[in-house]
Motif scaffolding. Structure first.
Motif, PDB file in Angstrom:
ATOM      1  N   ASN A  92      65.194 -41.358 -95.720  1.00  0.00           N
ATOM      2  CA  ASN A  92      65.928 -41.998 -96.670  1.00  0.00           C
ATOM      3  C   ASN A  92      65.550 -43.157 -97.437  1.00  0.00           C
ATOM      4  O   ASN A  92      66.470 -44.012 -97.975  1.00  0.00           O
ATOM      5  CB  ASN A  92      67.469 -41.899 -95.973  1.00  0.00           C
ATOM      6  N   ASN A  94      63.383 -44.411 -99.829  1.00  0.00           N
ATOM      7  CA  ASN A  94      63.383 -44.557-101.450  1.00  0.00           C
ATOM      8  C   ASN A  94      62.166 -45.713-101.631  1.00  0.00           C
ATOM      9  O   ASN A  94      62.739 -46.543-102.511  1.00  0.00           O
ATOM     10  CB  ASN A  94      64.855 -44.974-102.008  1.00  0.00           C
ATOM     11  N   CYS A  99      64.533 -42.324-106.195  1.00  0.00           N
ATOM     12  CA  CYS A  99      65.608 -41.394-105.743  1.00  0.00           C
ATOM     13  C   CYS A  99      66.952 -41.954-105.805  1.00  0.00           C
ATOM     14  O   CYS A  99      67.425 -43.279-105.341  1.00  0.00           O
ATOM     15  CB  CYS A  99      65.526 -41.317-104.128  1.00  0.00           C
ATOM     16  N   CYS A 102      69.504 -41.741-102.648  1.00  0.00           N
ATOM     17  CA  CYS A 102      68.906 -42.541-101.319  1.00  0.00           C
ATOM     18  C   CYS A 102      69.741 -43.794-101.101  1.00  0.00           C
ATOM     19  O   CYS A 102      69.923 -44.550-102.050  1.00  0.00           O
ATOM     20  CB  CYS A 102      67.562 -42.621-101.450  1.00  0.00           C
ATOM     21  N   ASN A 113      60.123 -41.184-101.336  1.00  0.00           N
ATOM     22  CA  ASN A 113      61.503 -40.375-101.441  1.00  0.00           C
ATOM     23  C   ASN A 113      61.185 -39.447-100.383  1.00  0.00           C
ATOM     24  O   ASN A 113      60.246 -38.919 -99.784  1.00  0.00           O
ATOM     25  CB  ASN A 113      61.430 -40.250-102.736  1.00  0.00           C
ATOM     26  N   PRO A 114      62.657 -38.598-100.118  1.00  0.00           N
ATOM     27  CA  PRO A 114      62.761 -37.575 -99.252  1.00  0.00           C
ATOM     28  C   PRO A 114      61.702 -36.208 -99.615  1.00  0.00           C
ATOM     29  O   PRO A 114      61.411 -35.664 -98.684  1.00  0.00           O
ATOM     30  CB  PRO A 114      63.963 -37.033 -99.393  1.00  0.00           C
ATOM     31  N   LEU A 146      71.638 -36.426 -93.079  1.00  0.00           N
ATOM     32  CA  LEU A 146      71.431 -36.672 -94.585  1.00  0.00           C
ATOM     33  C   LEU A 146      71.632 -35.644 -95.300  1.00  0.00           C
ATOM     34  O   LEU A 146      72.415 -35.880 -96.590  1.00  0.00           O
ATOM     35  CB  LEU A 146      69.785 -36.961 -94.695  1.00  0.00           C
ATOM     36  N   TYR A 150      74.709 -36.233 -98.136  1.00  0.00           N
ATOM     37  CA  TYR A 150      74.618 -35.897 -99.511  1.00  0.00           C
ATOM     38  C   TYR A 150      75.358 -35.052-100.063  1.00  0.00           C
ATOM     39  O   TYR A 150      76.003 -35.072-101.304  1.00  0.00           O
ATOM     40  CB  TYR A 150      72.914 -35.396 -99.861  1.00  0.00           C
ATOM     41  N   TYR A 174      66.872 -33.020 -99.757  1.00  0.00           N
ATOM     42  CA  TYR A 174      66.223 -33.420 -98.601  1.00  0.00           C
ATOM     43  C   TYR A 174      65.515 -32.327 -97.747  1.00  0.00           C
ATOM     44  O   TYR A 174      66.251 -31.559 -96.827  1.00  0.00           O
ATOM     45  CB  TYR A 174      67.378 -33.878 -97.723  1.00  0.00           C
TER      46      TYR A 174
END
Length: 182
Positions: A92, A94, A99, A102, A113-114, A146, A150, A174
């Motif tokens: 997470n 970023n 993102c 994130c 980024n993821p 995560l 989200y 993700y």
């Protein structure tokens, strides 16, 4: 004078039938548990032949389980309790600020980024199977946390309540990229 008595003979003709019926009964009523194994989705086939692009090193989190059952993350010794948070923070992060969902610290040493984050889980031959599975579970819990955050932020629903299109959106946000060499 001795009397010889012939012993009584037991009619065993139906014994084979009874044994066969008992065998069938036990086969039908017995449940055989089947180990599901570890659920992993293999990557899709590459439509082009250029899918072996190397990942940059800061997008790779290496978790190594050595023969002493110690856990090393990027060559640093960590405790089992730290795995979930460290994986979550790494994914997470970023780092490239692309993102918008994130909430990471934007460190240059963690993932961009993821979508680009890759967790590599390596183990020694002497690593206990129990530790290997426990570490895999912690990695999966980090991704589940995560994804659930989200889902709550974007759809105001838990991940179990999502429609299939919403679930695909969560999985795209993700993606689980775990590599297990050896």
């Amino acid at each position: 004078m001795r009397h010889h008595r012939n012993s009584e003979k037991v009619n065993a003709g139906s014994m084979a039938d009874i044994a066969f019926l008992l065998l069938i009964f036990f086969l039908v009523t017995t449940t055989i548990s089947i180990d599901a194994g570890i659920n992993r989705n293999l990557p899709a086939l590459c439509p082009t032949n250029d899918c072996a692009t190397p990942a940059t090193e800061h997008n790779v989190l290496r978790i190594i389980l050595n023969d002493d059952n110690e856990i090393l993350m990027n060559k640093e010794l960590v405790s089992f309790r730290e795995i979930n948070n460290l994986v979550s923070d790494f994914v997470n992060n970023n780092g490239d600020k692309s993102c918008n969902y994130c909430s990471g610290k934007q460190l240059s040493t963690a993932s961009e980024n993821p979508q680009k984050a890759i967790v590599v889980l390596e183990h020694d031959r002497q690593t206990s199977y129990e530790l290997f599975i426990q570490v895999q579970n912690e990695i999966n819990k980090a991704y589940a946390k995560l994804r659930n955050e989200y889902s709550q932020n974007k759809f105001q629903k838990s991940i179990q309540e999502l429609s299939s299109s919403e679930l695909q959106d969560v999985k795209h946000a993700y993606p689980i990229n775990i590599s297990e060499p050896k």
